[in-house]
Design a protein around this motif. Structure first.
Motif, PDB file in Angstrom:
ATOM      1  N   SER A  18      53.307  31.111   4.016  1.00  7.82           N
ATOM      2  CA  SER A  18      55.065  29.993   4.699  1.00  7.82           C
ATOM      3  C   SER A  18      54.837  29.676   3.405  1.00  7.82           C
ATOM      4  O   SER A  18      56.350  28.808   3.439  1.00  7.82           O
ATOM      5  CB  SER A  18      54.332  29.041   6.141  1.00  7.82           C
ATOM      6  OG  SER A  18      52.950  28.270   5.605  1.00  7.82           O
ATOM      7  N   ASN A 124      51.864  15.661   7.589  1.00 10.50           N
ATOM      8  CA  ASN A 124      52.178  16.739   7.188  1.00 10.50           C
ATOM      9  C   ASN A 124      51.746  16.683   6.108  1.00 10.50           C
ATOM     10  O   ASN A 124      51.653  17.145   5.087  1.00 10.50           O
ATOM     11  CB  ASN A 124      52.672  17.036   7.403  1.00 10.50           C
ATOM     12  CG  ASN A 124      53.689  18.465   8.962  1.00 10.50           C
ATOM     13  OD1 ASN A 124      52.200  18.133   9.302  1.00 10.50           O
ATOM     14  ND2 ASN A 124      54.987  18.106   9.319  1.00 10.50           N
ATOM     15  N   SER A 203      47.106  22.763   1.685  1.00 11.00           N
ATOM     16  CA  SER A 203      47.533  23.197   3.734  1.00 11.00           C
ATOM     17  C   SER A 203      46.413  23.230   4.692  1.00 11.00           C
ATOM     18  O   SER A 203      45.388  23.620   4.325  1.00 11.00           O
ATOM     19  CB  SER A 203      48.702  24.442   4.104  1.00 11.00           C
ATOM     20  OG  SER A 203      47.428  25.325   3.644  1.00 11.00           O
ATOM     21  N   LYS A 206      45.981  27.707   9.274  1.00 12.35           N
ATOM     22  CA  LYS A 206      46.919  27.692  10.240  1.00 12.35           C
ATOM     23  C   LYS A 206      47.883  28.273  10.001  1.00 12.35           C
ATOM     24  O   LYS A 206      49.110  29.117   9.533  1.00 12.35           O
ATOM     25  CB  LYS A 206      47.150  27.863  11.548  1.00 12.35           C
ATOM     26  CG  LYS A 206      47.412  25.826  11.153  1.00 12.35           C
ATOM     27  CD  LYS A 206      47.308  25.566  12.968  1.00 12.35           C
ATOM     28  CE  LYS A 206      48.205  24.389  12.871  1.00 12.35           C
ATOM     29  NZ  LYS A 206      48.062  23.228  14.266  1.00 12.35           N
ATOM     30  N   ASP A 207      48.645  27.032   8.680  1.00 10.58           N
ATOM     31  CA  ASP A 207      49.817  27.534   8.244  1.00 10.58           C
ATOM     32  C   ASP A 207      50.705  28.562   7.311  1.00 10.58           C
ATOM     33  O   ASP A 207      51.928  28.442   6.654  1.00 10.58           O
ATOM     34  CB  ASP A 207      50.844  25.128   7.168  1.00 10.58           C
ATOM     35  CG  ASP A 207      50.622  24.258   8.834  1.00 10.58           C
ATOM     36  OD1 ASP A 207      50.816  25.073  10.149  1.00 10.58           O
ATOM     37  OD2 ASP A 207      49.925  23.521   8.423  1.00 10.58           O
ATOM     38  N   GLY A 212      50.744  31.791  13.245  1.00  6.40           N
ATOM     39  CA  GLY A 212      49.284  29.416  13.424  1.00  6.40           C
ATOM     40  C   GLY A 212      48.588  29.602  13.544  1.00  6.40           C
ATOM     41  O   GLY A 212      48.128  28.619  14.541  1.00  6.40           O
TER      42      GLY A 212
END
Length: 255
Positions: A18, A124, A203, A206-207, A212
């Protein structure tokens, strides 16, 4: 423990990263315990208390052929360190397991272990803190549990976060090993860093996956021993002056 996924035909699923800076890479998740050739070890603590991991179960990798560095981390807050009995101990070893799958051999050229202190993960925003251990392991192309004695052990006073990790340099295969998620710790056991072309992204794992989903902890262990010596306080550098008991009233008028 042995578990088997019902759909063993789906050996690998390809996901795009991502993060924009790493979008040339592909992350592949291989979840096939029936063919992993894995060694399930007795993970009795015996000093390996600094971990969120349980048993080997999941693999992550890529087949892009592009050299990259992946770092897999377990993160511990001061509260975690207290719960795990790690306050006022010394971290002396780190254990990890670079993996080589029989149907997708790992092409790996480097391994190192790292320790960060004073980090945070708020919202985040990921800040690993200060890198205090960055120790290379002379890679021998032997894929097995690696127990690495730290050249500079780390005293844990419990006042700040500590992150321990293993960093792999590879071009293809599935070297990154995680557990079965029994004790999954979100934003603690699933942190990853990816470096390619001189750029690093941090990160939650999962990102990096289109699904996800990655509710697993990285297979990284820290060995702690009771006691130890706290580091000495910093001393002034060549161009620094340490002033104690300064009294501004002693300055001449006009200063």
């Amino acid at each position: 423990m042995k578990r088997f996924f019902t759909n063993l035909m789906a050996l690998a699923v390809v996901f795009s990263l991502s993060t924009a800076t790493l979008n040339a890479q592909k992350v592949l998740s291989l979840a096939d315990p029936a063919t992993i050739d894995k060694v399930i070890e007795d993970n009795a603590k015996d000093g390996w208390d600094l971990t969120w991991s349980t048993e080997l179960y999941n693999l992550l990798g890529n087949t892009s052929g592009q050299e990259m560095q992946w770092g897999m981390y377990n993160r511990f807050t001061p509260e975690d360190l207290e719960t795990l009995g790690a306050v006022n101990t010394t971290l002396t070893k780190i254990k990890c397991y670079p993996y080589n799958h029989s149907t997708a051999p790992t092409q790996m050229t480097g391994l190192k272990v790292v320790v960060y202190t004073g980090g945070s993960y708020e919202g985040n925003t990921i800040d690993p803190g200060t890198l205090i251990v960055d120790q290379e392991y002379e890679w021998d192309n032997v894929f097995e549990t690696k127990t690495i004695d730290l050249e500079e052990p780390v005293f844990i006073d419990g006042t700040q976060e500590i992150w321990i990790g293993a960093v792999y340099t590879f071009t293809s295969g599935y070297p990154a090993v995680a557990d079965d998620g029994t004790n999954y710790q979100e934003k603690k056991g699933d942190i990853i860093s990816m470096t390619s072309n001189g750029q690093t992204e941090w990160s939650q794992t999962k990102d990096c996956l289109a699904s996800g989903q990655w509710p697993y902890n990285w297979y990284v262990f820290g060995y702690i021993e009771d006691g130890g010596t706290p580091p000495d306080p910093p001393t002034p550098g060549e161009n620094e002056v340490l002033v104690e008991g300064f009294d501004s009233g002693s300055l001449p008028a006009g200063w």
